[in-house]
Design an enzyme around this catalytic site. Sequence first.
Site, mmCIF file in Angstrom:
data_model
loop_
_atom_site.group_PDB
_atom_site.id
_atom_site.type_symbol
_atom_site.label_atom_id
_atom_site.label_comp_id
_atom_site.label_asym_id
_atom_site.label_seq_id
_atom_site.Cartn_x
_atom_site.Cartn_y
_atom_site.Cartn_z
ATOM 1 N N GLY A 208 0.807 -1.200 0.000
ATOM 2 C CA GLY A 208 0.000 0.000 0.000
ATOM 3 C C GLY A 208 0.844 1.255 0.000
ATOM 4 N N GLU A 231 -2.932 -3.184 -5.749
ATOM 5 C CA GLU A 231 -3.892 -2.102 -5.913
ATOM 6 C C GLU A 231 -3.206 -0.840 -6.428
ATOM 7 O OE1 GLU A 231 -6.166 0.589 -2.692
ATOM 8 O OE2 GLU A 231 -6.732 -1.526 -2.692
#
Length: 427
Positions: A208, A231
């Site tokens: 992240g 992501e």
Amino acid sequence: MAKFVTAQEAVQSIHSGDRVALAHSVGEPQALVNAMLENYQAYENVEICHMLALGPCKYTRPEMAGHFWHNSLFAGPGSRKAVNEGRADYTPNLFGESPRLFYDKIIPIDVALITLSPPDDRGYCSYGVTVDYTKCITECAKLVIAQINRNMPRTYGDTQVHIDDIDLAVECDEPLFLRPTIPIGEIERKIGAHCASLIDDGACIQLGIGSIPDAILSFLGEKNDLGIHSEMLCDGALGLLKAGNINNTRKNINKGISVVTYLYGQEPLYEYARMNPKLQIFPVNYVNDPRVIGQNDNVVSVNSALSVDLIGQVAADSISADVIFSGAGGFVDFVRGASFSKGGKSIIAMPSTAMGGKTSRIVDQFEAGRPVTLSRFETHYVVTEYGIAQLRGQTLRQRARSLIEIAHPDFRDSLKEAYERKFKEAY
């Protein structure tokens, strides 16, 4: 009205009662948002809907009451205060499933405000570094207004949209949002080293934003044949990409390609992505789908948390029953994806304390009503600066003991007392 207009002309097509979805993160069209805010007195009850906003979210300010109402799918720094003061709403969701809210008209969209690159000679623009749910709202909204920004790089992946599919376009070049540089401290370095020890050659990693992911990446220079299915991607990965430590050769799908749904970093990262076939950006309902993630072997997912209790429950989006901090984002998506992956691991990485050392992030039990982001059934590893607790396949007693060992020493005695009360045995 002509397709190419000024920002002030474009926002006149927004009407009272509309739901307006903003593109995610770096894709937020700053000129359009500012023009809408300048025109605020013309609107009543316009709902602003988005996930991570990097702008100041002025539409949440008290003076905007009656004109704008914010529906936050992820409470970031700009919207958190308004959400917790009741001046905005929060809709719990998983990032990977957010497009379905729009496609299935669970949250119907009237207007989408997005950022695109200029069209090429065939008329195709690029979503650039933010495809995520931005592609979805473009396809779902009744009216699509795009800020055409030459600073948005053209990228590979599922990133193209034709200018004919845009209703109104505003040409305005602005610098893209840049991620602030966050120094890596000694605690983050220790956490990074522990996490890196769980990442083997050939692993497919997800990280992240923040100093802990940057710290982990700094310890991967001796690893080989790493892959990226994440992501997002941050600046710390650039050196590994250029050095070949990350080459994606062992991935089962998208072999040879780093796959993300958005980027958030400094200019060198955005320039690396510009027309680079080795880094491709796809919608979040593909990238964050656990069934897709799990097709790669040896997925290692690393996410942070606010707190973990002694049975392995994880709180990552709320500080208490009444205080929302962020949202689930892709946290649960990638934990589940790692579980589907052959050899997969999911890691919860966090400092052992919060509030300047005043409170322990490892607690006996959560207070009544505190939302749980990840159930005890899905937690694999918890890492602090004091070590690694492996919880998968462990009994409740074993879990508690492992977690106490990686808690801050100042809080271990009270956690041991809680252990003895809970399990009716000496620690």
